[in-house]
Scaffold this motif. Structure first.
Motif, PDB file in Angstrom:
ATOM      1  N   MET A   1       0.887  -1.091  -0.054  1.00 34.83           N
ATOM      2  CA  MET A   1      -0.013  -0.014   0.170  1.00 34.83           C
ATOM      3  C   MET A   1       0.906   1.021   0.140  1.00 34.83           C
ATOM      4  N   LYS A   2       1.901   1.292   0.753  1.00 32.02           N
ATOM      5  CA  LYS A   2       2.853   2.409   0.755  1.00 32.02           C
ATOM      6  C   LYS A   2       3.633   2.664  -0.683  1.00 32.02           C
ATOM      7  N   LEU A   3       3.811   1.588  -1.546  1.00 36.95           N
ATOM      8  CA  LEU A   3       4.074   1.945  -2.800  1.00 36.95           C
ATOM      9  C   LEU A   3       3.255   2.542  -3.625  1.00 36.95           C
ATOM     10  N   SER A   7       3.418   6.287  -5.329  1.00 34.12           N
ATOM     11  CA  SER A   7       3.323   6.533  -6.732  1.00 34.12           C
ATOM     12  C   SER A   7       2.034   7.231  -7.184  1.00 34.12           C
ATOM     13  N   PHE A   8       0.840   7.142  -6.492  1.00 31.85           N
ATOM     14  CA  PHE A   8      -0.413   7.579  -7.005  1.00 31.85           C
ATOM     15  C   PHE A   8      -0.644   8.693  -6.196  1.00 31.85           C
ATOM     16  N   GLY A   9      -0.122   9.034  -4.999  1.00 30.54           N
ATOM     17  CA  GLY A   9      -0.340  10.171  -3.975  1.00 30.54           C
ATOM     18  C   GLY A   9      -1.580   9.408  -3.277  1.00 30.54           C
ATOM     19  N   GLU A  10      -2.119  10.240  -2.161  1.00 34.55           N
ATOM     20  CA  GLU A  10      -2.895   9.872  -1.282  1.00 34.55           C
ATOM     21  C   GLU A  10      -4.413   9.949  -1.527  1.00 34.55           C
ATOM     22  N   GLU A  11      -4.885  10.785  -2.285  1.00 36.42           N
ATOM     23  CA  GLU A  11      -6.300  11.127  -2.653  1.00 36.42           C
ATOM     24  C   GLU A  11      -6.995   9.894  -3.157  1.00 36.42           C
ATOM     25  N   ASN A  12      -6.484   9.168  -4.076  1.00 38.36           N
ATOM     26  CA  ASN A  12      -7.292   7.844  -4.424  1.00 38.36           C
ATOM     27  C   ASN A  12      -6.454   6.619  -4.516  1.00 38.36           C
ATOM     28  N   VAL A  13      -5.740   6.486  -3.480  1.00 36.11           N
ATOM     29  CA  VAL A  13      -5.000   5.391  -3.184  1.00 36.11           C
ATOM     30  C   VAL A  13      -5.534   4.160  -3.025  1.00 36.11           C
ATOM     31  N   GLY A  14      -6.867   4.094  -2.413  1.00 39.87           N
ATOM     32  CA  GLY A  14      -7.703   3.179  -2.406  1.00 39.87           C
ATOM     33  C   GLY A  14      -8.208   2.643  -3.615  1.00 39.87           C
ATOM     34  N   ILE A  15      -8.633   3.239  -4.547  1.00 40.31           N
ATOM     35  CA  ILE A  15      -8.924   2.624  -5.965  1.00 40.31           C
ATOM     36  C   ILE A  15      -7.799   2.167  -6.585  1.00 40.31           C
ATOM     37  N   TYR A  16      -6.766   2.922  -6.605  1.00 39.46           N
ATOM     38  CA  TYR A  16      -5.561   2.409  -7.229  1.00 39.46           C
ATOM     39  C   TYR A  16      -5.041   1.095  -6.539  1.00 39.46           C
ATOM     40  N   PHE A  17      -5.109   0.811  -5.468  1.00 44.30           N
ATOM     41  CA  PHE A  17      -4.759  -0.383  -4.384  1.00 44.30           C
ATOM     42  C   PHE A  17      -5.557  -1.563  -4.805  1.00 44.30           C
ATOM     43  N   TRP A  19      -7.204  -1.740  -7.734  1.00 46.09           N
ATOM     44  CA  TRP A  19      -7.198  -2.294  -9.112  1.00 46.09           C
ATOM     45  C   TRP A  19      -5.744  -3.111  -8.955  1.00 46.09           C
ATOM     46  N   ILE A  20      -4.729  -2.721  -8.397  1.00 45.61           N
ATOM     47  CA  ILE A  20      -3.509  -3.508  -8.257  1.00 45.61           C
ATOM     48  C   ILE A  20      -3.996  -4.868  -7.798  1.00 45.61           C
ATOM     49  N   SER A  21      -4.841  -4.972  -6.714  1.00 48.36           N
ATOM     50  CA  SER A  21      -5.125  -6.222  -5.993  1.00 48.36           C
ATOM     51  C   SER A  21      -5.911  -7.046  -6.998  1.00 48.36           C
ATOM     52  N   HIS A  24      -3.574  -8.621  -9.767  1.00 51.70           N
ATOM     53  CA  HIS A  24      -2.813  -9.608  -9.206  1.00 51.70           C
ATOM     54  C   HIS A  24      -3.591 -10.895  -9.151  1.00 51.70           C
ATOM     55  N   GLN A  25      -4.968 -10.861  -8.808  1.00 54.94           N
ATOM     56  CA  GLN A  25      -5.546 -12.001  -8.654  1.00 54.94           C
ATOM     57  C   GLN A  25      -6.091 -12.658 -10.052  1.00 54.94           C
ATOM     58  N   ARG A  26      -6.235 -11.748 -10.926  1.00 55.86           N
ATOM     59  CA  ARG A  26      -6.569 -12.013 -12.172  1.00 55.86           C
ATOM     60  C   ARG A  26      -5.137 -12.954 -12.827  1.00 55.86           C
ATOM     61  N   GLY A  27      -4.087 -12.298 -12.597  1.00 60.80           N
ATOM     62  CA  GLY A  27      -2.717 -13.084 -12.892  1.00 60.80           C
ATOM     63  C   GLY A  27      -2.519 -14.357 -12.357  1.00 60.80           C
ATOM     64  N   ALA A  28      -2.918 -14.452 -11.053  1.00 62.32           N
ATOM     65  CA  ALA A  28      -2.875 -15.610 -10.130  1.00 62.32           C
ATOM     66  C   ALA A  28      -3.763 -16.747 -10.607  1.00 62.32           C
ATOM     67  N   ALA A  29      -5.110 -16.329 -11.039  1.00 66.79           N
ATOM     68  CA  ALA A  29      -6.144 -17.304 -11.642  1.00 66.79           C
ATOM     69  C   ALA A  29      -5.525 -17.729 -13.226  1.00 66.79           C
ATOM     70  N   SER A  30      -5.098 -16.668 -13.808  1.00 67.52           N
ATOM     71  CA  SER A  30      -4.622 -17.253 -15.278  1.00 67.52           C
ATOM     72  C   SER A  30      -3.484 -18.254 -15.229  1.00 67.52           C
TER      73      SER A  30
END
Length: 79
Positions: A1-3, A7-17, A19-21, A24-30
């Motif tokens: 979460m810190k990265l 990288s994206f700032g504190e304003e919308n970090v939850g949305i970016y995190f 999408w990152i998660s 990651h899950q899509r890659g694991a399933a693939s």
């Protein structure tokens, strides 16, 4: 979460995190699905494990370069 915050700032970090998660899950399933295809086609998991190991080595080298170079400024979102 810190990265993501760095990288994206504190304003919308939850949305970016989120999408990152999700990515990651899509890659694991693939990866699991492709390993299953390899198992059905070749009869064992050796090639799948070898490919996974190679991808892990590549990812570990890429991690060494996180945070190097110029710091990216967050792009403002125009509503």
């Amino acid at each position: 979460m810190k990265l993501a915050t760095r990288s994206f700032g504190e304003e919308n970090v939850g949305i970016y995190f989120g999408w990152i998660s999700a990515a990651h899950q899509r890659g694991a399933a693939s990866a699991a699905w492709i390993a299953g295809l390899i198992r059905v086609d070749l009869g064992d998991y050796f090639l799948a494990f070898t490919l996974a190991g190679c991808l892990c080595i590549i990812a570990s080298v890429m991690v060494l370069f996180i945070g190097r170079g110029t710091k990216l400024q967050p792009v403002p979102v125009v509503a």
